[in-house]
Design a protein around this motif. Structure first.
Motif, PDB file in Angstrom:
ATOM      1  N   LYS A   2       0.691  -1.318  -0.085  1.00  0.00           N
ATOM      2  CA  LYS A   2      -0.159  -0.155   0.008  1.00  0.00           C
ATOM      3  C   LYS A   2       0.812   1.428   0.000  1.00  0.00           C
ATOM      4  CE  LYS A   2      -4.107   1.875   1.744  1.00  0.00           C
ATOM      5  NZ  LYS A   2      -5.324   1.492   3.665  1.00  0.00           N
ATOM      6  N   PRO A   3       1.245   1.961  -1.258  1.00  0.00           N
ATOM      7  CA  PRO A   3       2.033   2.937  -1.176  1.00  0.00           C
ATOM      8  C   PRO A   3       1.331   4.086  -0.390  1.00  0.00           C
ATOM      9  CG  PRO A   3       2.184   1.872  -3.264  1.00  0.00           C
ATOM     10  CD  PRO A   3       1.279   1.818  -2.780  1.00  0.00           C
ATOM     11  N   GLN A   4       1.815   4.237   0.053  1.00  0.00           N
ATOM     12  CA  GLN A   4       1.761   6.112   1.007  1.00  0.00           C
ATOM     13  C   GLN A   4       3.665   6.730   1.062  1.00  0.00           C
ATOM     14  OE1 GLN A   4       0.188   4.933   5.318  1.00  0.00           O
ATOM     15  NE2 GLN A   4       0.349   2.785   3.696  1.00  0.00           N
ATOM     16  N   LYS A   5       2.994   8.062   1.627  1.00  0.00           N
ATOM     17  CA  LYS A   5       3.985   9.075   2.254  1.00  0.00           C
ATOM     18  C   LYS A   5       4.101   9.307   4.092  1.00  0.00           C
ATOM     19  CE  LYS A   5       6.170  10.291  -1.785  1.00  0.00           C
ATOM     20  NZ  LYS A   5       6.910   9.458  -2.209  1.00  0.00           N
ATOM     21  N   GLN A   6       5.245   9.224   4.547  1.00  0.00           N
ATOM     22  CA  GLN A   6       4.588   9.172   6.297  1.00  0.00           C
ATOM     23  C   GLN A   6       4.559  10.327   6.294  1.00  0.00           C
ATOM     24  OE1 GLN A   6       9.325   9.993   5.419  1.00  0.00           O
ATOM     25  NE2 GLN A   6       9.622  10.669   6.819  1.00  0.00           N
ATOM     26  N   LEU A   7       3.931  10.379   7.770  1.00  0.00           N
ATOM     27  CA  LEU A   7       2.998  11.370   8.108  1.00  0.00           C
ATOM     28  C   LEU A   7       3.562  12.347   8.521  1.00  0.00           C
ATOM     29  CD1 LEU A   7       0.068   9.449   9.665  1.00  0.00           C
ATOM     30  CD2 LEU A   7      -0.189  10.309   7.475  1.00  0.00           C
ATOM     31  N   THR A  22       5.745   4.102   7.883  1.00  0.00           N
ATOM     32  CA  THR A  22       5.255   4.204   7.506  1.00  0.00           C
ATOM     33  C   THR A  22       5.755   2.643   6.599  1.00  0.00           C
ATOM     34  OG1 THR A  22       4.985   6.503   7.560  1.00  0.00           O
ATOM     35  CG2 THR A  22       4.440   5.297   5.201  1.00  0.00           C
ATOM     36  N   ALA A  23       7.063   2.443   6.063  1.00  0.00           N
ATOM     37  CA  ALA A  23       7.647   1.204   5.461  1.00  0.00           C
ATOM     38  C   ALA A  23       7.101   0.073   6.146  1.00  0.00           C
ATOM     39  CB  ALA A  23       9.241   1.036   5.110  1.00  0.00           C
ATOM     40  N   ILE A  24       7.195  -0.308   6.612  1.00  0.00           N
ATOM     41  CA  ILE A  24       6.678  -1.041   7.387  1.00  0.00           C
ATOM     42  C   ILE A  24       4.686  -1.153   7.204  1.00  0.00           C
ATOM     43  CG2 ILE A  24       5.029  -2.943   9.424  1.00  0.00           C
ATOM     44  CD1 ILE A  24       7.897  -1.566  10.690  1.00  0.00           C
ATOM     45  N   ALA A  25       4.303  -0.288   7.342  1.00  0.00           N
ATOM     46  CA  ALA A  25       2.940  -0.220   6.839  1.00  0.00           C
ATOM     47  C   ALA A  25       2.127  -0.519   5.542  1.00  0.00           C
ATOM     48  CB  ALA A  25       1.963   1.468   7.111  1.00  0.00           C
ATOM     49  N   ILE A  26       3.575   0.210   4.372  1.00  0.00           N
ATOM     50  CA  ILE A  26       3.270   0.026   2.887  1.00  0.00           C
ATOM     51  C   ILE A  26       3.412  -1.682   2.506  1.00  0.00           C
ATOM     52  CG2 ILE A  26       4.826   0.280   0.835  1.00  0.00           C
ATOM     53  CD1 ILE A  26       5.582   3.403   2.061  1.00  0.00           C
ATOM     54  N   VAL A 105      14.152   5.015   5.912  1.00  0.00           N
ATOM     55  CA  VAL A 105      13.913   4.043   5.003  1.00  0.00           C
ATOM     56  C   VAL A 105      12.892   3.280   3.893  1.00  0.00           C
ATOM     57  CG1 VAL A 105      12.700   1.802   6.329  1.00  0.00           C
ATOM     58  CG2 VAL A 105      14.316   2.927   7.368  1.00  0.00           C
ATOM     59  N   VAL A 106      13.620   2.849   2.659  1.00  0.00           N
ATOM     60  CA  VAL A 106      12.929   2.810   1.737  1.00  0.00           C
ATOM     61  C   VAL A 106      12.116   1.058   1.543  1.00  0.00           C
ATOM     62  CG1 VAL A 106      13.406   4.398   0.600  1.00  0.00           C
ATOM     63  CG2 VAL A 106      14.051   2.345   0.118  1.00  0.00           C
ATOM     64  N   VAL A 107      11.318   1.321   0.153  1.00  0.00           N
ATOM     65  CA  VAL A 107      10.817  -0.065   0.376  1.00  0.00           C
ATOM     66  C   VAL A 107      11.222  -0.800  -1.292  1.00  0.00           C
ATOM     67  CG1 VAL A 107       8.373  -1.555   0.038  1.00  0.00           C
ATOM     68  CG2 VAL A 107       8.293   0.882   2.240  1.00  0.00           C
ATOM     69  N   ALA A 108      11.851  -2.126  -1.279  1.00  0.00           N
ATOM     70  CA  ALA A 108      12.739  -2.757  -2.330  1.00  0.00           C
ATOM     71  C   ALA A 108      11.450  -3.538  -2.901  1.00  0.00           C
ATOM     72  CB  ALA A 108      14.045  -2.598  -2.727  1.00  0.00           C
ATOM     73  N   ASP A 112      14.398  -3.380  -7.515  1.00  0.00           N
ATOM     74  CA  ASP A 112      13.691  -1.766  -7.214  1.00  0.00           C
ATOM     75  C   ASP A 112      13.139  -1.564  -6.435  1.00  0.00           C
ATOM     76  OD1 ASP A 112      14.290  -1.301 -10.759  1.00  0.00           O
ATOM     77  OD2 ASP A 112      12.354  -2.305 -10.736  1.00  0.00           O
ATOM     78  N   ILE A 113      13.811   0.133  -6.136  1.00  0.00           N
ATOM     79  CA  ILE A 113      13.174   1.037  -4.844  1.00  0.00           C
ATOM     80  C   ILE A 113      11.770   0.729  -5.486  1.00  0.00           C
ATOM     81  CG2 ILE A 113      13.101   2.715  -3.647  1.00  0.00           C
ATOM     82  CD1 ILE A 113      15.576   2.554  -3.765  1.00  0.00           C
ATOM     83  N   VAL A 114      10.051   0.200  -4.868  1.00  0.00           N
ATOM     84  CA  VAL A 114       8.942   0.686  -5.003  1.00  0.00           C
ATOM     85  C   VAL A 114       8.402   1.412  -4.535  1.00  0.00           C
ATOM     86  CG1 VAL A 114       9.072  -1.650  -6.193  1.00  0.00           C
ATOM     87  CG2 VAL A 114       8.233  -1.146  -3.778  1.00  0.00           C
ATOM     88  N   CYS A 115       9.261   2.744  -2.972  1.00  0.00           N
ATOM     89  CA  CYS A 115       7.997   2.842  -2.483  1.00  0.00           C
ATOM     90  C   CYS A 115       9.326   3.399  -1.986  1.00  0.00           C
ATOM     91  CB  CYS A 115       6.703   2.500  -2.032  1.00  0.00           C
ATOM     92  SG  CYS A 115       6.213   3.503  -1.604  1.00  0.00           S
ATOM     93  N   ASP A 116       8.941   5.038  -1.904  1.00  0.00           N
ATOM     94  CA  ASP A 116       9.474   5.981  -0.991  1.00  0.00           C
ATOM     95  C   ASP A 116       9.056   6.158   0.008  1.00  0.00           C
ATOM     96  OD1 ASP A 116      11.456   7.675   0.509  1.00  0.00           O
ATOM     97  OD2 ASP A 116      12.642   8.972  -0.935  1.00  0.00           O
ATOM     98  N   PRO A 117       9.097   6.134   0.794  1.00  0.00           N
ATOM     99  CA  PRO A 117       8.212   7.390   1.877  1.00  0.00           C
ATOM    100  C   PRO A 117       8.361   8.894   1.984  1.00  0.00           C
ATOM    101  CG  PRO A 117       9.342   5.712   3.524  1.00  0.00           C
ATOM    102  CD  PRO A 117       8.917   5.046   2.311  1.00  0.00           C
ATOM    103  N   SER A 118       9.028   8.717   1.925  1.00  0.00           N
ATOM    104  CA  SER A 118       9.846  10.383   2.086  1.00  0.00           C
ATOM    105  C   SER A 118       8.700  11.681   1.265  1.00  0.00           C
ATOM    106  CB  SER A 118      11.263  10.794   2.183  1.00  0.00           C
ATOM    107  OG  SER A 118      11.558  10.690   0.520  1.00  0.00           O
ATOM    108  N   GLN A 119       8.094  12.086   2.789  1.00  0.00           N
ATOM    109  CA  GLN A 119       7.668  13.471   1.529  1.00  0.00           C
ATOM    110  C   GLN A 119       8.442  14.468   0.336  1.00  0.00           C
ATOM    111  OE1 GLN A 119       6.217  15.886   4.909  1.00  0.00           O
ATOM    112  NE2 GLN A 119       5.080  14.861   5.712  1.00  0.00           N
ATOM    113  N   ASP A 120       9.395  14.234   1.030  1.00  0.00           N
ATOM    114  CA  ASP A 120      10.101  14.826  -0.106  1.00  0.00           C
ATOM    115  C   ASP A 120      11.138  14.167  -1.129  1.00  0.00           C
ATOM    116  OD1 ASP A 120      12.282  14.307   0.331  1.00  0.00           O
ATOM    117  OD2 ASP A 120      12.987  16.118   1.669  1.00  0.00           O
ATOM    118  N   ASP A 121      11.368  12.435  -1.594  1.00  0.00           N
ATOM    119  CA  ASP A 121      11.171  11.720  -2.273  1.00  0.00           C
ATOM    120  C   ASP A 121      13.014  11.960  -2.448  1.00  0.00           C
ATOM    121  OD1 ASP A 121       8.881  10.679  -2.968  1.00  0.00           O
ATOM    122  OD2 ASP A 121       8.898  12.606  -4.440  1.00  0.00           O
ATOM    123  N   SER A 122      13.080  11.923  -1.425  1.00  0.00           N
ATOM    124  CA  SER A 122      14.601  11.755  -0.835  1.00  0.00           C
ATOM    125  C   SER A 122      15.648  10.558  -1.390  1.00  0.00           C
ATOM    126  CB  SER A 122      15.673  12.156   1.101  1.00  0.00           C
ATOM    127  OG  SER A 122      14.341  11.478   1.454  1.00  0.00           O
ATOM    128  N   GLY A 123      15.423   9.745  -0.781  1.00  0.00           N
ATOM    129  CA  GLY A 123      16.283   8.564  -1.431  1.00  0.00           C
ATOM    130  C   GLY A 123      16.333   7.890  -0.145  1.00  0.00           C
TER     131      GLY A 123
END
Length: 229
Positions: A2-7, A22-26, A105-108, A112-123
């Motif tokens: 479930k892709p999403q951005k951190q709060l 957020t990464a765990i939730a994803i 923390v990102v999701v892979a 590939d890194i399939v979801c970056d939860p950062s609000q500014d896509d800092s990767g």
């Protein structure tokens, strides 16, 4: 997934980033708001990881961490995981350093890194401060041999024994024993029946050993370790 951005964006001491929850939730198809903020406040990484592990354990899961030398390109690490897991393509977490210069923390999955939860896509642009990329996979708690599994197994064993006691109680009623004439306790994996009358010649089937004790019976309210008839 479930892709999403951190709060929360990391800006201590005003706010502490919640990329981990957020990464765990994803990965678990949850909303970040429904997962505890493990890194809230000035907690250590170890304490945050322990809180996350307790959350996973309660859901029958465990975190499996693998460290990879940060001198290797991250893409090479992801490709290696993808190349050796072609059938199921596990979704996992990658912890490293973001463009903002903090741990992130990102999701892979599947190279590939399939979801970056950062609000500014800092990767992720490099390893953690310790020089390693941390990869976190999610496994079944049942397939481990740690204290969390031991505690879960002990609870399960107690619940099975309690259920067996309730079933035996009903069977003894059906055999004709009066309500209030006996009670059952659970001790060391066995059931103990304390009754006014002698043991029936034919006992109901039970998955656990049953010891019969003829004794004066004063049935009290049912407690966690005693089943009253």
């Amino acid at each position: 997934m479930k892709p999403q951005k951190q709060l929360l964006r990391h800006n201590p001491p005003t706010a502490y980033g919640d990329c981990l929850r957020t990464a765990i939730a994803i990965v678990l198809d949850m909303d970040a708001a429904d997962v505890p903020h493990f890194m809230d406040g000035a907690v250590s990484g170890d304490d945050g990881a322990a809180a996350a592990e307790a959350f996973l354990n309660a859901r029958g899961m465990t975190a499996i961490n693998i460290v990879c030398d940060g001198s290797r390109p991250l893409q090479a690490v992801l490709d290696s995981i993808a190349g050796t897991n072609l059938r199921e393509m596990p979704i996992f977490l990658v912890t490293g350093t973001s463009r903002n210069g903090c741990a992130h923390v990102v999701v892979a999955c599947n190279g590939d890194i399939v979801c970056d939860p950062s609000q500014d896509d800092s990767g992720i642009i490099g390893p953690c401060e310790d020089g390693y990329y941390w990869l976190t996979f999610f496994g079944a708690l049942q397939a481990t041999n740690g204290k969390a599994k031991e505690a879960r197994d002990a609870k399960t064993a107690r619940e099975r024994l309690e259920a067996a006691a309730m079933l035996l109680c009903g069977d003894l009623w059906r055999l004709g024993l009066d309500r209030g004439s006996f009670y059952i306790t659970q001790e060391d994996g066995e059931l103990h029946v304390y009754a006014k009358d002698a043991r029936p010649e034919v006992m109901p089937a039970c998955a656990y050993p049953v010891e019969w004790h003829v004794a004066a019976v004063d049935v009290k309210a049912v407690e966690t370790t005693e089943v009253a008839a």
